[in-house]
Design a protein around this motif. Sequence first.
Motif, PDB file in Angstrom:
ATOM      1  N   UNK A  50     -14.574  16.316  77.119  1.00 43.94           N
ATOM      2  CA  UNK A  50     -15.623  17.250  76.714  1.00 43.94           C
ATOM      3  C   UNK A  50     -15.990  18.143  77.888  1.00 43.94           C
ATOM      4  N   UNK A  51     -15.970  19.469  77.646  1.00 45.62           N
ATOM      5  CA  UNK A  51     -16.403  20.465  78.631  1.00 45.62           C
ATOM      6  C   UNK A  51     -17.617  21.181  78.069  1.00 45.62           C
ATOM      7  N   UNK A  52     -18.571  21.551  78.953  1.00 50.56           N
ATOM      8  CA  UNK A  52     -19.835  22.132  78.508  1.00 50.56           C
ATOM      9  C   UNK A  52     -20.149  23.382  79.308  1.00 50.56           C
ATOM     10  N   UNK A  53     -20.546  24.444  78.618  1.00 55.81           N
ATOM     11  CA  UNK A  53     -21.031  25.682  79.246  1.00 55.81           C
ATOM     12  C   UNK A  53     -22.474  25.890  78.832  1.00 55.81           C
TER      13      UNK A  53
ATOM     14  N   UNK B  89     -16.578  23.520  83.380  1.00 56.29           N
ATOM     15  CA  UNK B  89     -15.581  22.990  84.314  1.00 56.29           C
ATOM     16  C   UNK B  89     -14.615  22.113  83.535  1.00 56.29           C
ATOM     17  N   UNK B  90     -13.504  21.677  84.129  1.00 57.89           N
ATOM     18  CA  UNK B  90     -12.579  20.793  83.391  1.00 57.89           C
ATOM     19  C   UNK B  90     -13.311  19.614  82.764  1.00 57.89           C
ATOM     20  N   UNK B  91     -12.927  19.297  81.538  1.00 57.77           N
ATOM     21  CA  UNK B  91     -13.666  18.319  80.753  1.00 57.77           C
ATOM     22  C   UNK B  91     -13.672  16.923  81.348  1.00 57.77           C
ATOM     23  N   UNK B  92     -14.706  16.180  80.991  1.00 60.82           N
ATOM     24  CA  UNK B  92     -14.831  14.788  81.408  1.00 60.82           C
ATOM     25  C   UNK B  92     -14.418  13.891  80.239  1.00 60.82           C
ATOM     26  N   UNK B  93     -13.898  12.737  80.571  1.00 57.94           N
ATOM     27  CA  UNK B  93     -13.416  11.793  79.560  1.00 57.94           C
ATOM     28  C   UNK B  93     -14.595  11.211  78.777  1.00 57.94           C
ATOM     29  N   UNK B  94     -14.556  11.340  77.475  1.00 60.28           N
ATOM     30  CA  UNK B  94     -15.611  10.787  76.610  1.00 60.28           C
ATOM     31  C   UNK B  94     -15.058   9.771  75.617  1.00 60.28           C
TER      32      UNK B  94
ATOM     33  N   UNK C 202      -8.221  17.021  73.423  1.00 58.03           N
ATOM     34  CA  UNK C 202      -7.397  16.005  74.082  1.00 58.03           C
ATOM     35  C   UNK C 202      -6.975  16.404  75.491  1.00 58.03           C
ATOM     36  N   UNK C 203      -7.411  17.557  75.976  1.00 55.76           N
ATOM     37  CA  UNK C 203      -7.037  17.995  77.318  1.00 55.76           C
ATOM     38  C   UNK C 203      -8.239  18.457  78.110  1.00 55.76           C
ATOM     39  N   UNK C 204      -8.273  18.151  79.393  1.00 51.61           N
ATOM     40  CA  UNK C 204      -9.387  18.571  80.237  1.00 51.61           C
ATOM     41  C   UNK C 204      -9.468  20.099  80.291  1.00 51.61           C
ATOM     42  N   UNK C 205      -8.338  20.743  80.624  1.00 49.01           N
ATOM     43  CA  UNK C 205      -8.320  22.204  80.768  1.00 49.01           C
ATOM     44  C   UNK C 205      -8.507  22.879  79.419  1.00 49.01           C
ATOM     45  N   UNK C 206      -7.918  22.282  78.379  1.00 50.50           N
ATOM     46  CA  UNK C 206      -8.070  22.875  77.050  1.00 50.50           C
ATOM     47  C   UNK C 206      -9.540  22.933  76.645  1.00 50.50           C
TER      48      UNK C 206
END
Length: 724
Positions: free
Chosen positions: A69-72, A424-429, A198-202
């Motif tokens: 999960x990435x958050x803006x 930023x690149x997503x964190x594992x949730x 399923x991807x940090x950058x995605x």
Amino acid sequence: MSDVNKSYSTLGNHVSVQSAPPASDDDEIDLLELLGTLWRGKLVLAGAAILALLIGSFYAFGVAVPRYTATATVAIEMQAPSIVDIESVVSGVSTEDASLNTELEILQSRTVILNLIDTMDLLEDPEFNASLRPEPAISLAPVIGLVRSLIGSPGEATASEVDEETAVLNDTVDAVRSAISASIKRDTFVFNVSATTTGRVKSQQLVNTLAQIYIQDQIDAKFDSLETAVTFLSERVTELEAELDEGQERLQALRTETDLVTPEALEAVNRQLIDVRNRVEETQSSVATQEDRLAALETAREARDFQTIAQELGDPTLDNLLPQVQNGDADAVESFLSRTDLLTSRIETSLRRSRSQAAALEASMVRQEEALQSQAEDLSQLEQLNREIASTQTLYETFLARLKEASVQRGLMSADSRILSEATPGRLVEPRKGLILALSLILGLMAGAAIVLGRQFLHQGFRTAEDLEAHTGRTILGQIPKMPIKRRGDLIQYLNEKPTSAAAEAIRNLRTSVLLSDVDNPPQLIMSTSSLPGEGKTTQAISLSHNLAGLGRKVLLVEADIRRRTFQEYFDVPQDHPGLVAAMMEECTLEEAIVRDPKLKNVDVIMGDKSGLNAADVFSSEKFRAFLDQLRATYDTIIIDTPPVLVVPDARVIGQHTDAIVFTTAWDRTTKAQVREAMRQFSTVNVHVTGLVLSQIDPKGMKRYGYGGKYGSYGAYGASYYNS
């Protein structure tokens, strides 16, 4: 005869009506018993927990797809509305909250999501486009499609009739929308936009692109609205300008066609009309007065009322002549009348003049009224046209000013939102491995507890003497472990070779319980029975006979189960050897029927034999009773092995003649319903069961169910006492 009386006396001592088992006074849950049941099933609990933990670990570390999960953070520049009334202060409804919620809906709207799909080419991403994923090895889609085709109405469109591309696009939109979430930070105009993939950058690219699209969408929406406003204002200004020119032309034409009319001139005309109207009223009043005088004079003259004439005319000459006229002077009368005519003619002349003047004034009044009305209409039309021109002029100036402002705003276009911080690149949730393992462990324990409690609840057999005693309400005479023999013929050899084994000691305990069941009249004739075959009643009868013979008693073992005749498996006896029925029917002597096995010392055995008679009828006969009396006179103890109670009625018939009945129940196999039905059948014939035996107890099974420590006779600490 004395023997028969003794038999009846003995029968009367032990026959009684069977009492029902004690009922439980309450249905409360025994927590200690519940905990004890769970503790006894600790191995099942541990196994279920370990299995669930392994499954959870396999899912968390091997099967579950990691998700990030990435958050803006986006801020909205809100313009606070002015407070114009008290309701704006005390109202609980916040327009700001409504605006923020609206923005969240716009952010996740289909238009924005479609733009995001096009920008990032998400239709080519199998995570969002399910049609790109490989078909699973096992799928229910064909079955579901078949069911839908069967239950669908004729008017419904089938899946094949739907545009495939549209369906794929709709599914992709739903998948992208489900991956996006937005939430408002409390007491702020800031909200967080998150994307889980399923991807940090995605996830990072997805949420940042979505924020940019959302802001650009605001600018595009503003620009479209502004362009629409400019177009509308330009058209409206042109129309108002044309209306203004037309109004000016009409005003100029109206002024040219009519005399110059002002409110002051109209007021002067109105005052003149009022003056003429007053003069007309005065003239008409004068004419009426003169006409009244003439009428009064004419009436007085006809009546020769000289006094009234003189009063009406008020002439001094007539006043001087009146006394003479009243005295009858003819000359005076003539002079009076002549003077009256002269004055009357003057009044008539004045009347004619007044009438002419009144007519002229009325004509003038009518002309002035018409002029006044005409000028009022012209003035009203002129003022109406002036108002229309003024209104059009105001609208024209307003729209022209708005048009100029809109033209200026084209170069100052900006969004109402801005990005405070990019993702930023997503964190594992997912997967939350610790939580999965903890829940797996809990679910495993719950499943194990359900298995243990369900097994305990559904179990209908007896594992403890307490359960058997509580259920039947009868004394437990003994608990016999399973004999460690491979075949029935090894039983007597085992008892001879292992006199101190746990099984031998259990038989001794049973012997003691049976003999002490009636201290005053120890039982002589003992019956061994059970509910169903295979519960150990025959093994128990042979073992009890073997044990009683060790006391120096003269013991007789009788096989009354003449239907199955299982003694052949324990004793090596020819098939044609006479048995119970032959001895009872005096087809042979008692001595000829007796079998003496060298392994079973000091125990005489009467085998069962075939008979053409019904077994129940045989045991109900007087011959059988007399035969038992003969046995009583010969032996110290007689043990009769009977058929099962629930199979044939033989045991209930034989039980009428016995001193003690030992009812055998197989450990963890005989059901409560079977034991209850057997007790009921004994009760219907007034036969009292002396006690019950829990047989074929498996020590390992006892430990497995958690009872190993409770029954020390079969526990580990009894190894020093027993030789197994």
